[in-house]
Design an enzyme around this catalytic site. Structure first.
Site, PDB file in Angstrom:
ATOM      1  N   ARG A  63     -86.714 -16.775  -4.651  1.00 58.03           N
ATOM      2  CA  ARG A  63     -87.428 -16.706  -6.177  1.00 58.03           C
ATOM      3  C   ARG A  63     -88.273 -15.336  -5.933  1.00 58.03           C
ATOM      4  O   ARG A  63     -88.500 -14.594  -6.909  1.00 58.03           O
ATOM      5  CB  ARG A  63     -88.142 -17.790  -6.541  1.00 58.03           C
ATOM      6  N   TYR A 116     -85.945  -4.789 -30.593  1.00 60.56           N
ATOM      7  CA  TYR A 116     -85.008  -5.714 -30.466  1.00 60.56           C
ATOM      8  C   TYR A 116     -85.383  -7.144 -31.130  1.00 60.56           C
ATOM      9  O   TYR A 116     -86.711  -7.486 -31.015  1.00 60.56           O
ATOM     10  CB  TYR A 116     -84.648  -5.689 -29.017  1.00 60.56           C
ATOM     11  N   ASP A 188     -88.044   0.448 -24.027  1.00 63.19           N
ATOM     12  CA  ASP A 188     -86.873  -0.235 -23.751  1.00 63.19           C
ATOM     13  C   ASP A 188     -85.693   0.629 -23.813  1.00 63.19           C
ATOM     14  O   ASP A 188     -85.451   1.614 -24.774  1.00 63.19           O
ATOM     15  CB  ASP A 188     -86.834  -1.073 -24.756  1.00 63.19           C
ATOM     16  N   LYS A 213     -76.263  -5.513 -20.798  1.00 64.78           N
ATOM     17  CA  LYS A 213     -75.502  -4.390 -21.800  1.00 64.78           C
ATOM     18  C   LYS A 213     -74.728  -3.572 -20.752  1.00 64.78           C
ATOM     19  O   LYS A 213     -74.013  -3.673 -20.183  1.00 64.78           O
ATOM     20  CB  LYS A 213     -76.734  -3.907 -22.758  1.00 64.78           C
TER      21      LYS A 213
END
Ligand SMILES: *Cc1c(COP(=O)(O)O)cnc(C)c1O
Length: 405
Positions: A63, A116, A188, A213
């Site tokens: 993790r 977004y 971003d 993406k």
């Protein structure tokens, strides 16, 4: 150490080799293995303690850190020319993790209306719950953005080009304003990719990607990544380590494999998108085309200044609105009609059903997203085939409007 250390190389070479040289974990494999192990064992208690305290390199628990995931982070770090990078399970986890790691009650965020859809929801619905003020400014209005930054804020959050109407904001200009008030600048960079734009060299402090993406590029793995100074990334990493939105090693592997062709894909997509945008622009049934590579795009000059390519995503609206879209989209041969972008296949869809489905119609109108808009993410197919496909689908619309007459 088996892998040879290589020099930095240009960005295409870095896409192929970056991050892959360092780990002694991987013995002689030329490709990065997927280390599924949740934890890592130590016989020497002192060594275990040193690694756990971060005094010695190594991994304890996946993790926190994992060898495969670390190579992915290192590759993106290199491409963004950053001091450090950390990864997340998704792009949205990277965005929310960054915001929640850096902000406190009473802080103020300045951002744009066109972020977004998910990011927009964090600004409108979640941060205010924690008494963090967010002011979302018209994306094209640099003067008002500067004035709002000057009033004082802790964080300036930008996205450029924006989703889905491809607005462009001047990272350099707004970062300068933010520096004056001591605000952290977060960008971003998902749409541009590190092939086309380097926010950190334009003044940003942190750059975020939805690796889902273009970075991965094959629409088969989710992921997010944040790059910046060691100081800031340490805070973001600590938040993620505790909150647990960790990138899965298998996803990290798929993203790594995808990234080896990032420069080839993006260059092809840049070229195709420009050709297609020009074609759509002159078509009588197309109402408007949004693509920063078009010379009459409102912010074409800013795009030329800060980008080395205009990217693979555009949007356009058809005369005839939503009815025309209903008829047009099913006619495309070479397009997934899906909520995604940045893949090797072309993807088309209306933002009202995809990226901005979480927003109300009212919110979309406020953000300047017409209900009859199509987002078109150009894949790596031959440009000619895509042009022909679009032309053919538009011809069926012509026939329909003739019949109606
Ligand atoms: C898709 C996307 C995101 C969110 O990424 P996920 O990996 O889907 O969580 C964030 N920003 C932009 C610009 C995007 O296109």
């Amino acid at each position: 150490m088996i892998r040879k250390k290589q020099g930095k190389g240009s960005i295409g070479t870095q896409s192929v080799w970056g991050g892959e040289e360092q780990s002694s974990f991987f013995q002689r494999s030329t490709q990065i293995p997927v280390v599924h192990s949740v934890s890592f064992g130590y016989e020497d208690m002192d060594e275990w303690q040193e690694v756990a305290l971060g005094q010695k390199e190594g991994h304890i628990y996946s993790r926190n850190t994992n060898p495969t995931v670390q190579v992915f982070e290192e590759k993106v770090r290199g491409l963004e020319n950053a001091e450090a990078a950390t990864s997340f399970a998704t792009g949205m986890a990277a965005i929310s993790g960054t915001l929640f790691a850096l902000l406190s009650p009473g802080d103020r965020v300045v951002s744009i209306k066109d972020t977004y859809g998910g990011t927009n929801q964090i600004f409108r619905r979640f941060l205010p719950k924690f008494h963090i003020d967010v002011d979302l400014i018209d994306t094209h209005d640099h003067k008002t953005l500067e004035a709002e930054i000057e009033k004082g804020c802790q964080l300036l959050y930008l996205e450029t080009p924006t989703n889905p109407t491809l607005k462009v904001v001047d990272i350099d200009r707004l970062s300068q304003a933010a520096k004056k008030v001591g605000a952290i600048v977060v960008v971003d960079n998902t749409f541009a990719t590190p092939i086309n734009q380097h926010p950190l060299t334009l003044g940003a402090d942190l750059v975020i990607h939805s690796a889902t993406k273009f970075l991965g590029g094959h629409a088969d793995a989710l992921g997010g990544v944040v790059c910046g100074s060691k100081d800031l990334i340490e805070k973001v990493y600590h938040f993620r380590e505790i909150n647990g939105a960790t990138l899965d090693p298998m996803a990290a592997y798929l993203l790594l494999r995808g990234m080896k062709t990032l420069h080839l894909r993006v260059r092809q997509q840049n070229q195709s998108a420009l050709t297609i945008a020009r074609f759509l622009k002159q078509h009588p049934l197309v109402e408007a085309v949004y693509y920063p590579g078009l010379t009459d795009h409102t912010h074409h000059e800013i795009a030329v200044k800060q980008m080395s390519g205009f990217g693979g995503v555009m949007s356009f609206s058809l005369r005839g609105g939503i009815d025309a879209i209903r008829q047009f989209l099913p006619k495309l041969t070479y397009a997934h009609r899906a909520a995604n972008l940045g893949a090797v296949e072309t993807i088309a869809g209306p933002p009202r059903t995809t990226s901005h489905v979480e927003c109300t119609e009212e919110e979309r109108r406020e953000m300047g997203i017409p209900e009859g808009l199509i987002r078109y993410s150009v894949g790596i197919e031959e440009t000619e085939d895509l042009l022909e496909d679009l032309d053919m689908a538009l011809k069926t619309l012509e026939k329909r409007s003739e019949k109606l007459r």
